[in-house]
Design a protein around this motif. Sequence first.
Motif, mmCIF file in Angstrom:
data_model
loop_
_atom_site.group_PDB
_atom_site.id
_atom_site.type_symbol
_atom_site.label_atom_id
_atom_site.label_comp_id
_atom_site.label_asym_id
_atom_site.label_seq_id
_atom_site.Cartn_x
_atom_site.Cartn_y
_atom_site.Cartn_z
ATOM 1 N N GLU A 102 0.840 -1.202 0.000
ATOM 2 C CA GLU A 102 0.000 0.000 0.000
ATOM 3 C C GLU A 102 0.876 1.254 0.000
ATOM 4 O O GLU A 102 1.889 1.319 0.693
ATOM 5 C CB GLU A 102 -0.905 0.022 1.235
ATOM 6 N N HIS A 103 0.452 2.242 -0.781
ATOM 7 C CA HIS A 103 1.125 3.538 -0.811
ATOM 8 C C HIS A 103 0.077 4.637 -0.709
ATOM 9 O O HIS A 103 -1.076 4.457 -1.124
ATOM 10 C CB HIS A 103 1.917 3.719 -2.111
ATOM 11 N N ASN A 104 0.485 5.759 -0.182
ATOM 12 C CA ASN A 104 -0.380 6.935 -0.109
ATOM 13 C C ASN A 104 0.191 8.023 -0.999
ATOM 14 O O ASN A 104 1.380 8.347 -0.907
ATOM 15 C CB ASN A 104 -0.487 7.434 1.336
ATOM 16 N N ILE A 105 -0.649 8.575 -1.867
ATOM 17 C CA ILE A 105 -0.221 9.669 -2.727
ATOM 18 C C ILE A 105 -1.263 10.779 -2.619
ATOM 19 O O ILE A 105 -2.319 10.605 -2.005
ATOM 20 C CB ILE A 105 -0.052 9.231 -4.197
ATOM 21 N N LYS A 106 -0.976 11.908 -3.218
ATOM 22 C CA LYS A 106 -1.927 13.008 -3.237
ATOM 23 C C LYS A 106 -2.346 13.291 -4.674
ATOM 24 O O LYS A 106 -1.519 13.284 -5.588
ATOM 25 C CB LYS A 106 -1.316 14.260 -2.605
ATOM 26 N N SER A 107 -3.623 13.538 -4.860
ATOM 27 C CA SER A 107 -4.125 13.932 -6.166
ATOM 28 C C SER A 107 -3.628 15.331 -6.498
ATOM 29 O O SER A 107 -3.009 16.014 -5.669
ATOM 30 C CB SER A 107 -5.648 13.867 -6.179
ATOM 31 N N LEU A 108 -3.912 15.794 -7.703
ATOM 32 C CA LEU A 108 -3.427 17.108 -8.121
ATOM 33 C C LEU A 108 -4.049 18.246 -7.324
ATOM 34 O O LEU A 108 -3.507 19.354 -7.295
ATOM 35 C CB LEU A 108 -3.708 17.313 -9.617
ATOM 36 N N ASP A 109 -5.196 17.974 -6.674
ATOM 37 C CA ASP A 109 -5.806 19.008 -5.835
ATOM 38 C C ASP A 109 -5.567 18.755 -4.347
ATOM 39 O O ASP A 109 -6.194 19.386 -3.496
ATOM 40 C CB ASP A 109 -7.309 19.114 -6.120
ATOM 41 N N GLY A 110 -4.657 17.823 -4.044
ATOM 42 C CA GLY A 110 -4.286 17.563 -2.658
ATOM 43 C C GLY A 110 -5.078 16.470 -1.962
ATOM 44 O O GLY A 110 -4.771 16.125 -0.815
ATOM 45 N N THR A 111 -6.084 15.887 -2.611
ATOM 46 C CA THR A 111 -6.871 14.809 -2.005
ATOM 47 C C THR A 111 -5.990 13.588 -1.770
ATOM 48 O O THR A 111 -5.243 13.175 -2.661
ATOM 49 C CB THR A 111 -8.057 14.431 -2.911
ATOM 50 N N LYS A 112 -6.084 12.997 -0.571
ATOM 51 C CA LYS A 112 -5.272 11.832 -0.236
ATOM 52 C C LYS A 112 -5.860 10.571 -0.877
ATOM 53 O O LYS A 112 -7.049 10.290 -0.735
ATOM 54 C CB LYS A 112 -5.191 11.670 1.278
ATOM 55 N N LEU A 113 -4.999 9.824 -1.568
ATOM 56 C CA LEU A 113 -5.422 8.637 -2.306
ATOM 57 C C LEU A 113 -4.624 7.419 -1.877
ATOM 58 O O LEU A 113 -3.471 7.529 -1.440
ATOM 59 C CB LEU A 113 -5.232 8.845 -3.809
ATOM 60 N N ALA A 114 -5.243 6.248 -2.026
ATOM 61 C CA ALA A 114 -4.559 4.979 -1.780
ATOM 62 C C ALA A 114 -4.202 4.330 -3.108
ATOM 63 O O ALA A 114 -4.997 4.337 -4.057
ATOM 64 C CB ALA A 114 -5.457 4.047 -0.961
ATOM 65 N N VAL A 115 -2.997 3.780 -3.167
ATOM 66 C CA VAL A 115 -2.511 3.092 -4.359
ATOM 67 C C VAL A 115 -1.933 1.749 -3.921
ATOM 68 O O VAL A 115 -1.252 1.669 -2.893
ATOM 69 C CB VAL A 115 -1.428 3.928 -5.082
ATOM 70 N N LEU A 116 -2.210 0.709 -4.697
ATOM 71 C CA LEU A 116 -1.650 -0.613 -4.418
ATOM 72 C C LEU A 116 -0.659 -0.992 -5.510
ATOM 73 O O LEU A 116 -0.901 -0.756 -6.698
ATOM 74 C CB LEU A 116 -2.760 -1.660 -4.331
ATOM 75 N N GLU A 117 0.463 -1.574 -5.093
ATOM 76 C CA GLU A 117 1.541 -1.971 -6.003
ATOM 77 C C GLU A 117 1.776 -3.469 -5.846
ATOM 78 O O GLU A 117 2.083 -3.948 -4.754
ATOM 79 C CB GLU A 117 2.804 -1.188 -5.659
ATOM 80 N N GLY A 118 1.591 -4.218 -6.931
ATOM 81 C CA GLY A 118 1.713 -5.669 -6.860
ATOM 82 C C GLY A 118 2.739 -6.228 -7.823
ATOM 83 O O GLY A 118 2.821 -5.796 -8.977
ATOM 84 N N ALA A 119 3.531 -7.178 -7.341
ATOM 85 C CA ALA A 119 4.546 -7.837 -8.175
ATOM 86 C C ALA A 119 5.043 -9.075 -7.456
ATOM 87 O O ALA A 119 4.817 -9.254 -6.249
ATOM 88 C CB ALA A 119 5.714 -6.891 -8.476
ATOM 89 N N SER A 163 -16.152 12.187 -8.471
ATOM 90 C CA SER A 163 -16.709 12.981 -9.566
ATOM 91 C C SER A 163 -15.779 12.775 -10.748
ATOM 92 O O SER A 163 -14.618 12.392 -10.577
ATOM 93 C CB SER A 163 -16.774 14.471 -9.204
ATOM 94 N N GLN A 164 -16.271 13.003 -11.951
ATOM 95 C CA GLN A 164 -15.402 12.802 -13.107
ATOM 96 C C GLN A 164 -14.193 13.732 -13.058
ATOM 97 O O GLN A 164 -13.065 13.299 -13.289
ATOM 98 C CB GLN A 164 -16.163 13.010 -14.413
ATOM 99 N N ARG A 165 -14.432 14.998 -12.766
ATOM 100 C CA ARG A 165 -13.305 15.938 -12.710
ATOM 101 C C ARG A 165 -12.283 15.502 -11.672
ATOM 102 O O ARG A 165 -11.069 15.535 -11.916
ATOM 103 C CB ARG A 165 -13.821 17.350 -12.388
ATOM 104 N N GLY A 166 -12.755 15.085 -10.494
ATOM 105 C CA GLY A 166 -11.831 14.678 -9.444
ATOM 106 C C GLY A 166 -11.079 13.419 -9.801
ATOM 107 O O GLY A 166 -9.862 13.314 -9.572
ATOM 108 N N ILE A 167 -11.766 12.434 -10.374
ATOM 109 C CA ILE A 167 -11.108 11.168 -10.724
ATOM 110 C C ILE A 167 -10.092 11.385 -11.841
ATOM 111 O O ILE A 167 -9.048 10.727 -11.883
ATOM 112 C CB ILE A 167 -12.159 10.111 -11.103
ATOM 113 N N ALA A 187 -6.249 10.215 -11.625
ATOM 114 C CA ALA A 187 -5.559 9.387 -12.622
ATOM 115 C C ALA A 187 -4.260 10.046 -13.072
ATOM 116 O O ALA A 187 -3.226 9.367 -13.225
ATOM 117 C CB ALA A 187 -6.480 9.141 -13.821
ATOM 118 N N GLN A 188 -4.283 11.362 -13.290
ATOM 119 C CA GLN A 188 -3.066 12.061 -13.685
ATOM 120 C C GLN A 188 -2.019 12.017 -12.578
ATOM 121 O O GLN A 188 -0.819 11.846 -12.840
ATOM 122 C CB GLN A 188 -3.387 13.510 -14.051
#
Length: 310
Positions: free
Chosen positions: A24-41, A107-111, A115-116
Amino acid sequence: MPPFSRSEKVEDYANQCKPIVWAEHNIKSLDGTKLAVLEGAIPNAESVAIRKNVIVVYFQGNGSSLPPRLPYISNILKLLHRPKTDVRYTVIALSYRGFWKSKGRPSQRGIQLDAQAALNWVSERYGDLPNAEIVLWGQSIGAGVATIAAAAHIDEHAVAKRKEQDRSSALRISGLLLETPFTSLRAMLIALYPQKFLPYRYLGPFLMSTWDSEGALSSIGQTLMKGRDRLKDTGEGEAQSPMRVLLLEAGDDELVPKGDAAKLKAICEESRAIGIEHRIVDRALHTDVMTKGQGKKEITHFLKRFGRDA
């Protein structure tokens, strides 16, 4: 949806995913929203020099959270892995805002911002690895997220090149894997409610989300063609190989109208910068593609191509 999906834990599915390890990793969206990301290998326990890195960025569909999807994605990674291979496959799965552990409301704009941000994080984390290639894999609404994210990333990269800015850390998107895609929510609304006496088909202008994959793929084709023409005119170098796109359609899809994948294929065929494949998974429902033997085979076969030399 469903209830309690926000409380799902990665460790609850760890045994089903072995030998794939998910971090698990934590990143921030372009507007500062905290997001969760999973990395698998699969951990690289063997003393083999990695010749090529293929990073697959996964954009989920509308329902559920990421942890229940991990066993299915892990099955694909297991099929891709070979003992003593010099190609490493990694999957990065983004949890959109409002999903699972990510903050905010969807929301579409937020998502699109999410993604970016995920693609920027992938470029920073993997941009210095040897022969790294990136493939975007989207399922259902995630296919819309993937196409729009790819269009924005490619356009940004093209603008930076024209301005001769240093973009060495930005990975080129080499492929799109679109699982049960649709043209747009506006078109789907009309297809699902064709009766003119019903009000639903007239609500298109009021949709808060459209996820226009048709427009995004058209934009990708035009941008890539302009880049190829520029290289040809200036003699700066050889044109890059076409972006590979796989449209994976469910044979018995109960949600996406018949013919949507064919429309997306036609758009891709208009561009010489896109190599398009269209496959139909027999007897698969909208969420069944990745669980069917044929679906797993098509996904694995497509992703394996990026591990080979051009």
